[in-house]
Design an enzyme around this catalytic site. Sequence first.
Site, PDB file in Angstrom:
ATOM      1  N   ASN A  76       1.454  54.795-105.745  1.00  0.00           N
ATOM      2  CA  ASN A  76       0.354  55.009-104.798  1.00  0.00           C
ATOM      3  C   ASN A  76      -0.734  55.902-105.399  1.00  0.00           C
ATOM      4  O   ASN A  76      -1.669  56.268-104.719  1.00  0.00           O
ATOM      5  CB  ASN A  76       0.858  55.586-103.472  1.00  0.00           C
ATOM      6  N   ASP A  82       1.412  64.785 -94.754  1.00  0.00           N
ATOM      7  CA  ASP A  82       0.789  65.678 -93.773  1.00  0.00           C
ATOM      8  C   ASP A  82       1.843  66.517 -93.056  1.00  0.00           C
ATOM      9  O   ASP A  82       3.040  66.370 -93.294  1.00  0.00           O
ATOM     10  CB  ASP A  82      -0.107  64.907 -92.798  1.00  0.00           C
ATOM     11  N   TYR A  85       5.282  65.299 -91.290  1.00  0.00           N
ATOM     12  CA  TYR A  85       6.464  64.911 -92.061  1.00  0.00           C
ATOM     13  C   TYR A  85       7.218  66.192 -92.386  1.00  0.00           C
ATOM     14  O   TYR A  85       7.137  66.730 -93.488  1.00  0.00           O
ATOM     15  CB  TYR A  85       6.015  64.180 -93.337  1.00  0.00           C
TER      16      TYR A  85
END
Length: 144
Positions: A76, A82, A85
Site C-alpha cells: 500500500n 487512525d 484501530y
Amino acid sequence: METIQIKYFTDKIDKLAYIGGKSDWIDLRAAEDVELKAGQFRMIPLGVAMKLPKGYEAHIVPRSSTFKNFGIIQTNHMGVIDETYCGSNDQWHFPAYALRDTVIHANDRICQFRIMEHQPQVSFEQTEELSDRDRGGLGSTGTN
C-alpha cells in the site's frame, strides 16, 4: 508531550524508541521469522498495538534500506492507522510483496512510523488562475 499506550505481542523485538538525534521517525520490527519466495505476499506482524490520541494517526512506510536488504516492497506504499484501530488485538502489520526470495528474522527493522495530526477540514474554491509563476507542470524543476 503526548503519551501513547502500547501493547507488545512478543518479547522477540526491541521496545520502540527514537534513534537518538537522527530522526523523528520510529523503527518497527518484524515480530517473527518470515520466509518469502519471489512473488509472494504476506502481512508481516510488527508485534505492537497502540492507542493513539484522538485526532492522530500513524503513517507507516518502509525504511530506506528495506528493499535493498530484504527485496520486499510495501503493497500500500504508505499505511495509515487512525486512532480507531486501538483494540488489544489490533496488532500492526506490514503488507509485504517479495520481488526476490528472502528471509526476514524477528527483530529485523523493516519499516518506520511517525504520529501525525489528522488533516484539518478544508474547502476547495475553483479558480481559473493560481498564480503568475508557471513552473512547467513537472515537479520542482519544471523540466523533463
